[in-house]
Design an enzyme around this catalytic site. Structure first.
Site, mmCIF file in Angstrom:
data_model
loop_
_atom_site.group_PDB
_atom_site.id
_atom_site.type_symbol
_atom_site.label_atom_id
_atom_site.label_comp_id
_atom_site.label_asym_id
_atom_site.label_seq_id
_atom_site.Cartn_x
_atom_site.Cartn_y
_atom_site.Cartn_z
ATOM 1 N N SER A 179 18.501 -28.298 -19.829
ATOM 2 C CA SER A 179 19.427 -28.100 -19.460
ATOM 3 C C SER A 179 20.703 -27.721 -19.756
ATOM 4 C CB SER A 179 19.839 -29.612 -18.460
ATOM 5 O OG SER A 179 19.591 -29.927 -20.163
ATOM 6 N N ASP A 423 27.934 -39.225 -21.309
ATOM 7 C CA ASP A 423 26.745 -38.501 -21.483
ATOM 8 C C ASP A 423 27.308 -37.535 -22.913
ATOM 9 O OD1 ASP A 423 25.023 -35.864 -21.665
ATOM 10 O OD2 ASP A 423 25.584 -35.305 -19.332
ATOM 11 N N HIS A 426 25.384 -33.104 -23.029
ATOM 12 C CA HIS A 426 26.333 -31.456 -22.015
ATOM 13 C C HIS A 426 27.353 -31.126 -22.016
ATOM 14 C CE1 HIS A 426 22.125 -33.387 -20.164
ATOM 15 N NE2 HIS A 426 21.660 -32.220 -20.157
#
Length: 444
Positions: A179, A423, A426
């Site tokens: 990702s 998070d 990311h």
């Protein structure tokens, strides 16, 4: 103030006593020839030799400036480190990126530039996923969008969408990995798509969404992403398995993925985050069709080395280096422990609004060394896109609590619990991955 590896010295001031210098040169037997005049004479002589030894028409302005060092990185404007003074962009083709000279784009500093504007936004680019659209998801601060990476020893060219597409004309560019790599793919697509007419750009997806293809029809080019978080095959390739203990890797097989990579002109790989699930990796030799009972838990570093060797062996046996160029994006740092950058009262990367001055890890990850040692032995050359060091400082660039959970943007209640929901893996887009693609663009 953002730390740097070295401090540039101020440029020397020109002499103000022109008339006295002329007087001395005319009246004194010990005439003094300024160093600048000597330098100019040497450059002139070098140019004359060059013109006599090669046809002028065969030389571009690029080659002249590469061979004659009169216009090199020392000619770039200087600025005082820590002063907040911005060094303006030089939009001059004479300063062509030279990978031989500029072999370490990771050494430099982040400089705040209030006038810097990203090439896209969540509103202007329809290809961004909700997970990374921090501003649209409610992030209140904007300074993270105005930090610019400036390498110490060379000029990193400005990203020009039209130039990038011209370099990719008739070619396929594919990002392969997890990702984080999908984020870099989204960044690249958004950086170029604004100049393409609406009826000339298309996005297609495979049924499992493991293969995303952005097409720029006018340029006959595709910018693609292929999901392969371990590079080798695994049982989480098609349908993601969230429990690390249930993931199983087929450590010696890559053919299922590799058949998609054949014929691609530029391949950009990464593989890191998914390996950080624990000390052991469930690894299987043989086919999944024969069942998954034969796996064993391998030490993480051992499994990583074996998987990369499988990848390298396929590259060396199947890739023609005269047709395909290989890149490998180094590990993208996470910012889970705020103590690492001196914020003892912080909660992971939550509420960080500017780059850290210094990041000190309490551990040393050997995974980059594994990649480096394997790549050195490969027949096909691989260029590293070194993002680790420059991204290390950007504790402010992560999604934090402005992302999503289970496909939905975090609620106010969830945002109030950053220890659980922040998070710090990311990155917001626009954001830090745009700089990664600026480095990739320089190598195109």
């Amino acid at each position: 103030m953002i730390p740097s590896s070295s401090s540039p010295s101020p440029s020397p001031s020109p002499s103000s006593s022109t008339s006295s210098s002329l007087s001395l040169s005319l009246s004194s037997h010990r005439a003094y020839i300024p160093l600048s005049v000597v330098t100019a004479l040497i450059c002139t002589c070098a140019l004359m030799v060059l013109l006599f030894t090669e046809k002028v028409t065969s030389l571009s302005s690029f080659s002249i400036f590469r061979l004659i060092s009169c216009a090199n990185r020392d000619a770039l404007p200087k600025y005082r480190i820590g002063s907040g003074e911005y060094r303006p962009e030089i939009d001059d083709d004479r300063f062509e990126f030279d990978p031989e000279e500029c072999n370490d784009t990771a050494r430099g500093k982040w400089v705040f530039n209030a006038s810097l504007r990203p090439l896209y936004s969540a509103r202007s680019c329809a290809y961004l996923e909700k997970q990374v659209t921090c501003k649209r998801n409610g992030r209140p601060d904007s300074d993270y969008l105005h930090w610019e990476w400036q390498a110490d020893d060379c000029y990193l060219p400005k990203f020009k969408p039209e130039v990038a597409l011209k370099k990719l004309r008739g070619k396929r560019l594919m990002f392969v990995g997890d990702s984080i790599q999908r984020g870099q793919w989204m960044s690249f697509v958004c950086m170029v798509q604004s100049i393409i007419p609406k009826d000339q750009k298309f996005l297609s997806r495979s049924p499992s969404r493991s293969h995303l293809i952005f097409r720029a029809k006018e340029y006959n080019t595709t910018i693609e992403f292929y999901w392969a978080p371990f590079l080798v095959e695994s049982n989480t390739d098609q349908h993601i398995i969230s429990d690390p203990n249930k993931r199983i890797l087929r450590i010696d097989s890559i053919s299922k993925h590799a058949k998609i990579w054949k014929g691609v002109d530029l391949l950009v790989f990464n593989s890191y985050i998914w390996w950080m699930s624990g000390p052991l990796i469930n690894s299987l030799w043989g086919s999944f069709a024969n069942g998954e009972e034969g796996y064993e838990g391998l030490d993480r570093m051992t499994a990583y080395r074996l998987a990369l060797k499988t990848w390298a062996n396929w590259i060396d046996s199947a890739i023609d280096p005269n047709r395909t160029r290989l890149f490998f994006t180094t590990l993208s740092p996470t910012h889970i422990k705020s103590e690492d950058w001196g914020n003892k009262n912080g909660i992971k990367c939550y509420n960080e609004t500017k780059p850290a001055m210094k990041v000190t890890r309490s551990w040393v990850d050997r995974m980059p060394d594994v990649v480096s040692s394997i790549v050195k032995k490969m027949r096909v050359p691989v260029t590293f896109i070194n993002i680790t060091q420059l991204s290390e400082y950007r504790v402010d660039g992560h999604v934090s609590v402005y992302g999503e959970s289970r496909g939905k943007v975090l609620t106010e209640e969830q945002r109030a619990d950053p220890l659980r929901y922040a998070d710090c893996i990311h990155w917001c887009l626009p954001g830090v991955p745009d700089t990664w693609n600026r480095i990739l663009y320089a190598y195109l």
